[in-house]
Motif scaffolding. Sequence first.
Motif, short mmCIF file in Angstrom:
data_model
loop_
_atom_site.label_atom_id
_atom_site.label_comp_id
_atom_site.label_asym_id
_atom_site.label_seq_id
_atom_site.Cartn_x
_atom_site.Cartn_y
_atom_site.Cartn_z
N GLU A 51 0.91 -1.14 0.09
CA GLU A 51 0.02 0.12 -0.01
C GLU A 51 0.88 1.23 0.16
O GLU A 51 0.56 2.32 -0.65
N ASN A 52 2.05 1.21 0.63
CA ASN A 52 2.67 2.47 0.82
C ASN A 52 3.51 2.95 -0.69
O ASN A 52 3.33 3.91 -1.08
N ILE A 53 3.81 1.70 -1.38
CA ILE A 53 4.41 2.08 -2.54
C ILE A 53 3.33 2.51 -3.55
O ILE A 53 3.61 3.20 -4.45
N TYR A 54 2.19 1.82 -3.71
CA TYR A 54 1.24 2.09 -4.55
C TYR A 54 0.78 3.62 -4.18
O TYR A 54 0.42 4.40 -5.39
N ALA A 73 3.99 -2.83 -7.28
CA ALA A 73 4.04 -2.90 -6.01
C ALA A 73 4.02 -4.36 -5.29
O ALA A 73 4.40 -4.42 -4.25
N LYS A 74 3.18 -5.14 -6.07
CA LYS A 74 3.02 -6.50 -5.39
C LYS A 74 4.17 -7.51 -6.02
O LYS A 74 4.61 -8.38 -5.07
N LYS A 91 10.56 1.74 -4.02
CA LYS A 91 10.18 0.57 -3.17
C LYS A 91 11.18 -0.09 -2.50
O LYS A 91 10.80 -0.32 -1.19
N ASP A 92 12.18 -0.34 -2.96
CA ASP A 92 13.28 -0.76 -2.31
C ASP A 92 13.52 0.16 -0.91
O ASP A 92 13.83 -0.46 0.12
N PHE A 215 1.50 6.30 3.73
CA PHE A 215 1.14 7.01 2.57
C PHE A 215 -0.28 6.93 2.17
O PHE A 215 -0.70 7.80 1.42
N LYS A 216 -1.09 5.59 2.45
CA LYS A 216 -2.49 5.87 2.20
C LYS A 216 -3.15 6.88 2.91
O LYS A 216 -4.09 7.74 2.35
#
Length: 348
Positions: A51-54, A73-74, A91-92, A215-216
Amino acid sequence: MKALQNMERIQVNHEVMLLLLSVYESKGKEFYYDDLFSRDLSVFERKVAEENIYFIGKIFNFDLTDSRLKLLAKKDLLAKNKTEQLYLNIKDALVLIQSNPKEFELITNEIIDLTKLLSEKTDPIKFNTYKVDPTELILTYKKEKSKREDLEQLIEMFEKQLKLKQFELSQLISNFYVDFINMNIFSDKNDLVGLILLYALILKNFNVFKYVSFFKHFDKFKKIWEKGLDQATYYWSTNYPQTDVLSRVLVDLLIDSYIEVDEFAYEYAFEKSLNKSDNIENTILKGKEIFTKEDIRKAHPTVSEATIDRTLKRLKDENIIRPLGKGRSSKWMRIVESRNKTQQLSLF
């Protein structure tokens, strides 16, 4: 450092004080959350990371389709271009911060390592420079100075204010962020680096974000955050930046996050005493006639993929459901009568 140097200007009104008391009351329950969710910590970590990266992709308006954002993201995929490479670098970085939040140190080398990671296989992120005042040339032979020195001074000021314990933590963090953004320390991606540092500092001190996506929730407050940053930036040059709005947004964001974790903690505590497969079956029997595997994931975020797959296979073998099509986007159809009332479940 005009925000951090002038923290004395901040006046906390009665309403914000009550909200802060609510935040720290909820923070006091973090030991309970850690104990409650310990069995499925890895599941929470994976869900929060995705969810954070999305959502950071949405926050920075990456030129990628929504489905591509979710897929990157997944899944562990290779980047097709520089945009996707930057996205995977972020993401990393977020996964590294999330894996050891308490180990994060606000030091220059740590931030340099972050910029190196973000710029891997993409455009470099370097320290900006500025011309030295002619009156200072007597003291130094350099005609230009690196803003690395400014960053070091900013970090030193933050640590100094932190040790004094005169100001509330979320206010310190928001004022650090305002200074970082306005000092324009790097040649590129200052807004991205600043937001990731904000996240790292918040996660280190509020572990609610081990279980819900920072981040959501930030995306929810994005517009008012941007207005607050514009206001703080406008007054930054006067040495008295107005950071009240940003500090209030962080408080509201924290309250929203604790409310979310409280709500699913109650459901999780109940589900913990049930057979997970039976609970998925009960959801299917009470839910829509046509459903997807993603619907089941959303209803049971802490249940593993293997458990969901086993349950779907069992219900298929028992002629309770049947598949509609094949592949990732396939749907399922319930072929028994819907049970609108909750099944009576045995706990023993």
